[in-house]
Design an enzyme around this catalytic site. Structure first.
Site, PDB file in Angstrom:
ATOM      1  N   PRO A 144       0.825  -1.222   0.000  1.00 31.38           N
ATOM      2  CA  PRO A 144       0.000   0.000   0.000  1.00 31.38           C
ATOM      3  C   PRO A 144       0.852   1.261   0.000  1.00 31.38           C
ATOM      4  CG  PRO A 144      -0.293  -1.250   2.055  1.00 31.38           C
ATOM      5  CD  PRO A 144       0.600  -2.068   1.184  1.00 31.38           C
ATOM      6  N   GLU A 156       3.750  -7.234   8.211  1.00 33.01           N
ATOM      7  CA  GLU A 156       3.941  -5.788   7.998  1.00 33.01           C
ATOM      8  C   GLU A 156       4.755  -5.494   6.738  1.00 33.01           C
ATOM      9  OE1 GLU A 156       2.139  -3.705   9.995  1.00 33.01           O
ATOM     10  OE2 GLU A 156       1.475  -5.639  10.769  1.00 33.01           O
ATOM     11  N   ASP A 182     -10.484   1.036 -23.793  1.00 36.23           N
ATOM     12  CA  ASP A 182     -10.903   0.985 -22.393  1.00 36.23           C
ATOM     13  C   ASP A 182     -10.811   2.368 -21.754  1.00 36.23           C
ATOM     14  OD1 ASP A 182     -10.947  -1.803 -22.535  1.00 36.23           O
ATOM     15  OD2 ASP A 182      -8.895  -1.970 -21.786  1.00 36.23           O
TER      16      ASP A 182
HETATM   17  C1  JAH Z   1      -0.606  -5.923   2.900  1.00 34.06           C
HETATM   18  C2  JAH Z   1       1.910  -6.945   2.337  1.00 34.06           C
HETATM   19  N1  JAH Z   1      -2.521  -1.662  -2.691  1.00 34.06           N
HETATM   20  C3  JAH Z   1      -3.137  -2.839  -2.223  1.00 34.06           C
HETATM   21  C4  JAH Z   1      -2.281  -3.621  -1.274  1.00 34.06           C
HETATM   22  C5  JAH Z   1      -1.153  -4.285  -1.664  1.00 34.06           C
HETATM   23  C6  JAH Z   1      -0.411  -4.997  -0.728  1.00 34.06           C
HETATM   24  C7  JAH Z   1      -0.817  -5.043   0.594  1.00 34.06           C
HETATM   25  N2  JAH Z   1      -1.920  -4.383   0.957  1.00 34.06           N
HETATM   26  C8  JAH Z   1      -2.629  -3.696   0.054  1.00 34.06           C
HETATM   27  C9  JAH Z   1      -0.053  -5.770   1.638  1.00 34.06           C
HETATM   28  C10 JAH Z   1       0.109  -6.604   3.888  1.00 34.06           C
HETATM   29  C11 JAH Z   1       1.374  -7.110   3.610  1.00 34.06           C
HETATM   30  C12 JAH Z   1       1.205  -6.279   1.364  1.00 34.06           C
END
Ligand code: JAH
Length: 270
Positions: A97, A124, A181
């Site tokens: 994220p 994490e 698209d």
């Molecule tokens: C959560 C590793 N953008 C969406 C997304 C991508 C990866 C993760 N969360 C949301 C994520 C926990 C650990 C990746």
């Protein structure tokens, strides 16, 4: 194209056996290899995580395990069967994220690569030195598919692989549908697609807009553009605000005016 995916939950990738991607794999257009990260652990518990330096909640994925996994996959060498010599190293994609946004433009860029390696974090995330280590030798991108937190990178990788896969030559059934698209570069860039209809002409009392039955191609194109503009203003005002005024005709400007919507840079009088 070769795609390597590393995860502690390889079962997540069962959907890649079906549909567009599954067919492309059967035909040899796509070489997808799913890897269990725990295969590169050495302890009896197959430990992939440890406590975060500096304290705080949760666990962090250990760099040694990721290093061994990625080294082994790179050592397998590039896919065979393409025209010309493929790259000796993959582009590494880490869904997180906190990454740059994954967009249609990025999907197009990645669809042109011969080899991608997706590293799925859990907990994490992955010790940041892994991205630093490989970033010195190859392209490493931390990418986000949207502003929400998942339990790990697996579902984000499925999203990215589908977006990339349908752009590969010979993967999509209808070669035409990828070019117009929403978000695809071109005339309707920055506009969402409007509503679509098929038979019957009346369903539960709801009629198909008359113009679509008229056979008047000019009027149909104009109506579709109006609907695209309306929908973009309603659902994605930030996209509508970013429309280059130079791409708007007189009719577009009048419609946006009626919608009381301002286009272009804020300091510009429209
Ligand atoms: C959560 C590793 N953008 C969406 C997304 C991508 C990866 C993760 N969360 C949301 C994520 C926990 C650990 C990746």
């Amino acid at each position: 194209m070769r795609l390597d995916i590393v995860s502690i939950f390889p079962e997540y990738f069962a959907p890649l056996d079906v549909s567009l991607i599954g067919k492309a794999r059967e035909r040899g257009t796509l070489d997808v290899r799913i890897h269990q990260l725990r295969d590169w652990t050495h302890d009896v518990h197959k430990t992939v995580d440890d406590t975060p330096y500096g304290g705080g909640p949760g666990m962090v994925m250990k760099p040694e395990v990721w290093g061994e996994a990625i080294d082994a996959i790179i050592a397998e060498g590039p896919a065979v069967g393409g025209v010309g010599a493929p790259a000796a190293t993959p582009r590494i994609i880490v869904p997180t994220p906190s990454g740059r946004p994954f967009t249609q433009e990025i999907a197009q860029e990645l669809a042109a690569e011969p080899w991608l390696l997706f590293a799925c974090g859990r907990y994490e995330g992955i010790d940041s030195r892994v991205m630093r280590e490989y970033g010195a030798r190859m392209r490493v991108d931390e990418l986000s598919i949207g502003d929400y937190v998942l339990a790990g990178g697996e579902v984000a990788v499925l999203v990215m692989v589908e977006a990339i896969g349908r752009l590969l030559p010979g993967v999509l059934g209808n070669v035409h549908s990828a070019v117009d698209d929403s978000f695809a570069p071109g005339a309707m860039r920055n506009l969402l697609e409007g509503p679509v209809y098929t038979k019957p002409p009346v369903w539960r009392g709801h009629e198909v807009p008359e113009v679509l039955l008229s056979g008047h191609h000019g009027k149909i194109a104009r109506w579709r553009r109006d609907e695209a503009l309306r929908r973009t203003v309603a659902n994605r005002p930030e996209l509508a605000a970013a429309i280059d005024p130079e791409t708007l005709d007189k009719h577009d400007r009048k419609l946006l005016d009626e919608l009381a919507f301002r286009v272009g840079p804020e300091d510009m009088a429209n």
